[in-house]
Design an enzyme around this catalytic site. Structure first.
Site: not given
Length: 451
Positions: A372, A72, A78, A393
């Site tokens: 997040h 990102q 996110c 992630n």
């Protein structure tokens, strides 16, 4: 340290008190050693628990195949990355292709555009409130941040569809969004001032809506400058895992997600674990003024205890489906090592101070909230119980192990706040609870935070 009664006063810091605490500090060789170590190496370097680093292995008894790690960059997207990463897994599985990246820029464009309209509608809603009222100031504080929520992701996909990344690729400002957001926010605050001025001088509702439409026209043009214009159709050409070539021409973004994803996102439920006194378990909640698409699906949470919370996440993973989740990623983590573990840093011994708070206290007193969104893609079971979780992630491949993180089960308990699971995993009592009228939380409630 104990404070002598002679140093205690009615509230000011006295010279006697300062001398007492200073003397106590200087007399301790341990205090001096801690000061020397921390000022030289930093608190994380001193407090790092080597045993935790060793124990948090990147091996898992159950894992889901995923695509290349995403990045990102310098943006707060996110939640979009996590949502699209779960969707691409289904696309790959259904169509027998290797997972490929979907366009985060495409949904970012429409999220910004819809948030602009949503914000201006709220300005009109609150036009009779004082400018310095708490609700108006909250609306003006951050009308266009990058963050979002699962239900906001669903709204975008249902209204605008999805496209592969190569159809609307990254731009300079999609990955470096700060300056773009500042200028777009300036435009919205200017529009808010004009809307309220027009109302105060007697403008009719139709006039306010007409002005809003002109602002949105400007906003669309500005977004195109920053992100490019979204495609209306495209050709989808690919080879499946057997090497067979496929071509699907003039696909709309809607048709692409309907034909290739074959998943009903509305079947998925946001389940939270917020153990605060004001949010009883087994109840549903929504948040005032939290959304992006006007008239779209409202944000809806079902609050459950941590045992049910974990069982739902585990059930979906063990069926081979990833789990979108929201957490407080800044707590007890190493970005470089890709570790999320409550035992990672022994801060209390490093600075000789008690720092313990319950999960509820951290929420109530501003110490923690959801910051997040990521995706659970694996779990390690020992005697049938999880002891660590695999996390996909969206910070690129240089952090963690090729971009993946490992989360301890205790960290899951303390800093995980939201998971998204299919309704089929909910037991009957939670399905019944899901049907009740949700309690509306204030916009500034910690569950109103955006991932």
């Amino acid at each position: 340290m104990a404070i002598s009664s002679s140093s205690i006063n009615t509230g000011t810091i006295s010279a006697a008190f300062l001398e007492e605490v200073s003397s106590a500090f200087r007399e301790s060789s341990i205090n001096r050693a801690r000061m020397n170590a921390i000022t030289k190496s930093g608190i994380e370097g001193v407090a790092t628990n080597r045993d935790a680093l060793v124990q948090m292995q990147f091996t898992f008894s159950n894992e889901i195949e995923t695509g290349p790690i995403t990045d990102q960059k310098q943006s707060g997207r996110c939640w979009l990355f996590a949502g699209l990463n779960t969707l691409r897994t289904e696309i790959a599985r259904t169509n027998h292709v290797k997972p490929f990246e979907l366009s985060q820029t495409y949904l970012m464009f429409w999220d910004k555009f819809e948030k602009a309209n949503y914000f201006l509608e709220r300005v009109i809603d609150t036009k009779d409130e004082a400018t310095d009222s708490r609700i108006v100031q909250w609306l003006l504080q951050a009308p266009l941040q990058d963050g979002g929520q699962w239900d906001m992701f669903v709204n975008l996909v249902e209204k605008y569809g999805v496209v592969p990344q190569w159809v609307m690729p990254e731009t300079y400002h999609s990955g470096r969004s700060r300056q773009m957001n500042e200028l777009l926010t300036l435009k919205l605050r200017q529009a808010a001032a004009h809307l309220r001025d027009k109302h105060n001088t007697g403008a009719a509702q139709d006039d306010l809506q007409s002005y809003k439409q002109s602002v949105l026209a400007d906003f669309y043009r500005m977004l195109c400058y920053f992100l490019g214009e979204p495609p209306k159709s495209f050709d989808f050409e690919y080879r499946d895992i057997d090497g067979i070539f496929h071509r699907d021409t003039e696909l709309t973004p809607h048709a692409f997600v309907q034909n290739y994803a074959k998943v009903n996102l509305t079947d998925y439920v946001s389940v939270i674990n917020a153990p605060t006194a004001d949010k009883p378990f087994g109840r549903t909640y929504t948040v005032q003024y939290l959304g992006n698409v006007e008239g779209g699906r409202p944000v809806l949470y079902l609050n459950v205890d941590i045992i049910a919370f974990k069982q739902l996440a585990l059930a979906q993973l063990l069926e081979g489906e990833p789990v979108w989740f929201g957490c407080d990623v800044g707590q007890m983590r190493s970005r470089d090592d890709g570790i999320l573990d409550t035992d990672l840093y022994d801060y209390e011994n490093a600075i000789d101070a008690s720092l313990q708070m319950t999960k509820a206290q951290r929420l109530d007193y501003g110490e923690s909230l959801m910051t997040h969104a990521m995706v659970l893609t694996g779990v390690n079971l020992a005697d049938g119980a999880p002891n660590r979780w695999k996390v996909e992630n969206s910070w690129g491949s240089k952090l963690g192990k090729d971009g993946f993180f490992v989360m301890s089960d205790r960290w899951f308990d303390e800093f995980m706040y939201q998971i998204v699971v299919h309704r089929k995993h909910l037991p009957e009592n939670l399905l019944t609870a899901l049907e009740q009228e949700p309690k509306k939380l204030n916009p500034w409630d910690p569950m109103g935070s955006l991932a």
